[in-house]
Design a protein around this motif. Structure first.
Motif, PDB file in Angstrom:
ATOM      1  N   GLU A 143      -5.812  83.226  11.968  1.00  0.00           N
ATOM      2  CA  GLU A 143      -5.077  83.023  10.659  1.00  0.00           C
ATOM      3  C   GLU A 143      -5.547  81.537  10.066  1.00  0.00           C
ATOM      4  O   GLU A 143      -5.590  81.456   8.628  1.00  0.00           O
ATOM      5  N   TYR A 145      -8.669  81.528   9.579  1.00  0.00           N
ATOM      6  CA  TYR A 145      -9.949  81.652   8.952  1.00  0.00           C
ATOM      7  C   TYR A 145      -9.105  81.556   7.032  1.00  0.00           C
ATOM      8  O   TYR A 145     -10.356  81.401   6.625  1.00  0.00           O
ATOM      9  N   LYS A 146      -7.994  81.873   6.999  1.00  0.00           N
ATOM     10  CA  LYS A 146      -7.791  81.891   5.928  1.00  0.00           C
ATOM     11  C   LYS A 146      -7.419  80.974   5.218  1.00  0.00           C
ATOM     12  O   LYS A 146      -6.793  81.462   3.857  1.00  0.00           O
ATOM     13  N   ASN A 152     -12.569  79.024   3.877  1.00  0.00           N
ATOM     14  CA  ASN A 152     -11.468  79.885   4.327  1.00  0.00           C
ATOM     15  C   ASN A 152     -12.757  81.938   3.991  1.00  0.00           C
ATOM     16  O   ASN A 152     -12.267  82.111   3.512  1.00  0.00           O
ATOM     17  N   SER A 155     -15.331  85.047   8.728  1.00  0.00           N
ATOM     18  CA  SER A 155     -14.033  85.788   9.075  1.00  0.00           C
ATOM     19  C   SER A 155     -14.738  85.696  10.693  1.00  0.00           C
ATOM     20  O   SER A 155     -16.143  85.449  11.293  1.00  0.00           O
TER      21      SER A 155
END
Length: 226
Positions: A143, A145-146, A152, A155
């Motif tokens: 989470e 990463y986003k 953001n 991945s």
């Protein structure tokens, strides 16, 4: 076929300097002594039977280069901008380098990251006679990463691409490579509640992998048993 390790350092270490981001600095550790870098130094001191001066130049939110979309958002100066003042001028005989996580999250392209990291390594090798230990990236929860605006762009698959670059750079420049990611990946309970930084157990795991990499490449740590 058994391949014997090459001894990359037989002399004791007197001064260690580290360049990196918030995890290098020790974010989320309960105390200074629980930071991975302090744990590594403690193990080195025990086995070489000599004290080590530690210069920790980790900066929270730091990235490698100005050639990144995240530079304006990052904590400055970048690693490339400060390597002389923070590392080379201190003349350490061992250097820890830890970049890649913020760089990938901030949208630095793999090609730029490879070229800039190579330049930084060359700067250090040209100016001082230091044993360099390069760490690959740290594991964090998906989470994170986003959830951070502007950070953001990465991945797990991009993280693995950056880790491959770091490994290749270590091999190209005859550096010690500490594969900390393999010990952390998927172990969610060693990451703190902020979903990014390691908790005390996570710092211990990182320290163990870094120390293992040094042991596998440096005979000076055997002094305690001679």
């Amino acid at each position: 076929m058994l391949i014997k390790q090459i001894d990359m350092r037989a002399r004791p270490v007197k001064k260690i300097a580290a360049l990196g981001d918030s995890i290098t600095w020790g974010m989320s550790a309960s105390s200074d002594n629980d930071r991975w870098i302090n744990l590594v130094v403690s193990m080195i001191e025990y086995y070489q039977k000599e004290k080590v001066e530690l210069i920790n130049q980790g900066i929270c939110g730091n990235i490698l280069t100005t050639n990144s979309p995240a530079y304006e958002m990052s904590a400055k100066p970048s690693g490339m901008e400060r390597v002389y003042a923070d590392i080379i001028s201190n003349k350490p005989d061992m250097v820890f380098l830890a970049y890649g996580l913020n760089d990938s999250r901030g949208g630095t392209s793999p090609d730029v990251f490879r070229k800039e990291y190579q330049k930084l390594i060359e700067m250090i090798l040209k100016e001082i006679d230091a044993t360099i230990v390069v760490l690959n990236t740290y594991y964090m929860h998906e989470e994170f990463y986003k959830s951070c605006e502007g950070w953001n762009k990465s991945s797990y698959s991009i993280t693995e691409e950056f880790n491959l670059i770091i490994k290749q750079l270590a091999e190209k420049n005859d550096l010690i490579y500490a594969d900390i990611y393999s010990a952390q990946a998927g172990v969610d309970w060693i990451v703190s509640d902020d979903h990014c930084h390691p908790n005390d157990l996570g710092h211990r795991i990182i320290a163990n992998k870094v120390f293992e990499a040094i042991v596998r490449n440096c005979s000076f740590l055997n002094n305690n048993n001679q």
